[in-house]
Scaffold this motif. Structure first.
Motif, PDB file in Angstrom:
ATOM      1  N   ALA A 117      40.599  40.321  41.868  1.00 40.31           N
ATOM      2  CA  ALA A 117      41.249  39.646  41.087  1.00 40.31           C
ATOM      3  C   ALA A 117      42.689  39.538  41.890  1.00 40.31           C
ATOM      4  O   ALA A 117      43.700  39.012  42.401  1.00 40.31           O
ATOM      5  CB  ALA A 117      41.653  41.225  39.790  1.00 40.31           C
ATOM      6  N   ALA A 118      42.900  40.822  42.981  1.00 44.25           N
ATOM      7  CA  ALA A 118      43.554  41.004  44.062  1.00 44.25           C
ATOM      8  C   ALA A 118      43.704  39.762  44.848  1.00 44.25           C
ATOM      9  O   ALA A 118      44.627  38.791  45.437  1.00 44.25           O
ATOM     10  CB  ALA A 118      43.095  42.378  45.018  1.00 44.25           C
ATOM     11  N   ARG A 119      42.837  39.415  45.088  1.00 42.55           N
ATOM     12  CA  ARG A 119      42.249  37.938  46.114  1.00 42.55           C
ATOM     13  C   ARG A 119      43.306  36.958  45.437  1.00 42.55           C
ATOM     14  O   ARG A 119      43.669  35.801  46.568  1.00 42.55           O
ATOM     15  CB  ARG A 119      41.323  37.871  46.884  1.00 42.55           C
ATOM     16  CG  ARG A 119      40.511  39.238  47.110  1.00 42.55           C
ATOM     17  CD  ARG A 119      39.237  38.376  48.222  1.00 42.55           C
ATOM     18  NE  ARG A 119      38.188  38.952  48.749  1.00 42.55           N
ATOM     19  CZ  ARG A 119      39.117  39.640  50.140  1.00 42.55           C
ATOM     20  NH1 ARG A 119      39.770  38.810  50.176  1.00 42.55           N
ATOM     21  NH2 ARG A 119      38.077  41.206  51.199  1.00 42.55           N
ATOM     22  N   ILE A 127      45.152  46.306  48.972  1.00 45.04           N
ATOM     23  CA  ILE A 127      45.026  47.004  48.276  1.00 45.04           C
ATOM     24  C   ILE A 127      45.121  48.172  48.598  1.00 45.04           C
ATOM     25  O   ILE A 127      44.733  48.732  49.262  1.00 45.04           O
ATOM     26  CB  ILE A 127      44.374  46.449  47.244  1.00 45.04           C
ATOM     27  CG1 ILE A 127      43.768  45.377  46.588  1.00 45.04           C
ATOM     28  CG2 ILE A 127      44.075  47.698  45.557  1.00 45.04           C
ATOM     29  CD1 ILE A 127      42.704  44.840  46.191  1.00 45.04           C
ATOM     30  N   ARG A 128      46.460  48.918  47.974  1.00 41.82           N
ATOM     31  CA  ARG A 128      46.887  50.271  48.326  1.00 41.82           C
ATOM     32  C   ARG A 128      46.934  51.344  47.096  1.00 41.82           C
ATOM     33  O   ARG A 128      47.185  51.223  46.055  1.00 41.82           O
ATOM     34  CB  ARG A 128      47.831  50.746  48.737  1.00 41.82           C
ATOM     35  CG  ARG A 128      48.576  51.834  49.457  1.00 41.82           C
ATOM     36  CD  ARG A 128      50.114  51.480  49.951  1.00 41.82           C
ATOM     37  NE  ARG A 128      50.434  53.200  50.444  1.00 41.82           N
ATOM     38  CZ  ARG A 128      51.544  53.217  50.765  1.00 41.82           C
ATOM     39  NH1 ARG A 128      52.429  52.534  50.870  1.00 41.82           N
ATOM     40  NH2 ARG A 128      51.769  54.764  51.312  1.00 41.82           N
ATOM     41  N   LEU A 129      45.869  53.036  47.449  1.00 40.96           N
ATOM     42  CA  LEU A 129      45.846  53.248  46.312  1.00 40.96           C
ATOM     43  C   LEU A 129      45.807  54.511  46.843  1.00 40.96           C
ATOM     44  O   LEU A 129      46.085  54.978  47.995  1.00 40.96           O
ATOM     45  CB  LEU A 129      44.165  53.029  45.268  1.00 40.96           C
ATOM     46  CG  LEU A 129      42.855  53.555  45.612  1.00 40.96           C
ATOM     47  CD1 LEU A 129      42.568  54.705  46.047  1.00 40.96           C
ATOM     48  CD2 LEU A 129      41.629  52.945  45.020  1.00 40.96           C
ATOM     49  N   LEU A 171      42.755  48.694  51.770  1.00 41.54           N
ATOM     50  CA  LEU A 171      42.175  47.724  51.534  1.00 41.54           C
ATOM     51  C   LEU A 171      42.206  46.664  51.318  1.00 41.54           C
ATOM     52  O   LEU A 171      42.854  46.115  51.205  1.00 41.54           O
ATOM     53  CB  LEU A 171      40.564  47.633  50.232  1.00 41.54           C
ATOM     54  CG  LEU A 171      39.843  46.537  50.478  1.00 41.54           C
ATOM     55  CD1 LEU A 171      38.720  47.188  51.032  1.00 41.54           C
ATOM     56  CD2 LEU A 171      39.942  46.232  48.635  1.00 41.54           C
ATOM     57  N   PRO A 172      42.036  46.132  53.224  1.00 41.68           N
ATOM     58  CA  PRO A 172      42.923  44.813  53.333  1.00 41.68           C
ATOM     59  C   PRO A 172      41.407  43.509  52.648  1.00 41.68           C
ATOM     60  O   PRO A 172      40.557  43.334  53.232  1.00 41.68           O
ATOM     61  CB  PRO A 172      42.476  44.713  55.249  1.00 41.68           C
ATOM     62  CG  PRO A 172      41.543  45.388  55.649  1.00 41.68           C
ATOM     63  CD  PRO A 172      41.365  46.884  54.026  1.00 41.68           C
TER      64      PRO A 172
END
Length: 174
Positions: A117-119, A127-129, A171-172
């Protein structure tokens, strides 16, 4: 049976009830999703409303994983950055898999769907969490490709004598 994932689903009353129930069940099973048990649907309601408000404003997106009954068995909320220097990454919040579905690989399915989804989000390259230390969930995220990039010792107070680290993971996507 695998989950069926839906990004930006219609937020019907049935779906919202299902998400509230999921959030309560995950929290009461010890999941680190913003609460310390015991939790009720009334405790969760204001947090869900905050997410829904951000969704209505276009700042947040919802990914839902539904089980064979159509109930929300997993969720993740993406918050998009509005700061001009940080629009290339998003935050991930309220990552949950229902306790009755844990151990079936649904967490990995959810994280793969999150990455997909992020892609697909315009300009998002990472994505950072954050997660609560002492739960082992940081090892799970690491096994999904996330790297620990920061830690604030004792930043999360879960009881008068129980302080946990706030762990930031990245996550890059490039």
């Amino acid at each position: 049976m695998p989950l069926t994932f839906d990004l930006d689903p219609e937020t019907t009353p049935g779906l919202l009830d299902s998400i509230r129930t999921l959030w309560v069940d995950v929290s009461n099973a010890g999941g680190a999703v913003g609460f310390v048990p015991p939790v009720t649907t009334e405790d969760v309601r204001p947090e869900l409303i905050k997410h829904l408000t951000a969704m209505a404003e276009g700042r947040t997106r919802l990914l839902v994983g539904r089980d064979e009954t159509g109930a929300a068995a997993a969720t993740a909320f993406f918050t998009l950055n509005t700061h001009r220097l940080m629009r290339h990454w998003c935050w991930l919040y309220s990552v949950m898999v229902h306790p009755s579905h844990q151990g079936k690989g649904y967490g990995r399915e959810l994280m793969a769907a999150v990455e997909d989804a992020a892609r697909g989000m315009d300009g998002v390259q990472g994505i950072r969490l954050t997660c609560r230390g002492g739960t082992g969930v940081d090892r799970f995220y690491a096994s999904c490709g996330y790297k620990e990039v920061g830690r604030v010792p004792g930043a999360i107070k879960v009881a008068d004598d129980d302080f946990r680290d706030d762990i930031t993971m990245w996550l890059p996507l490039n």
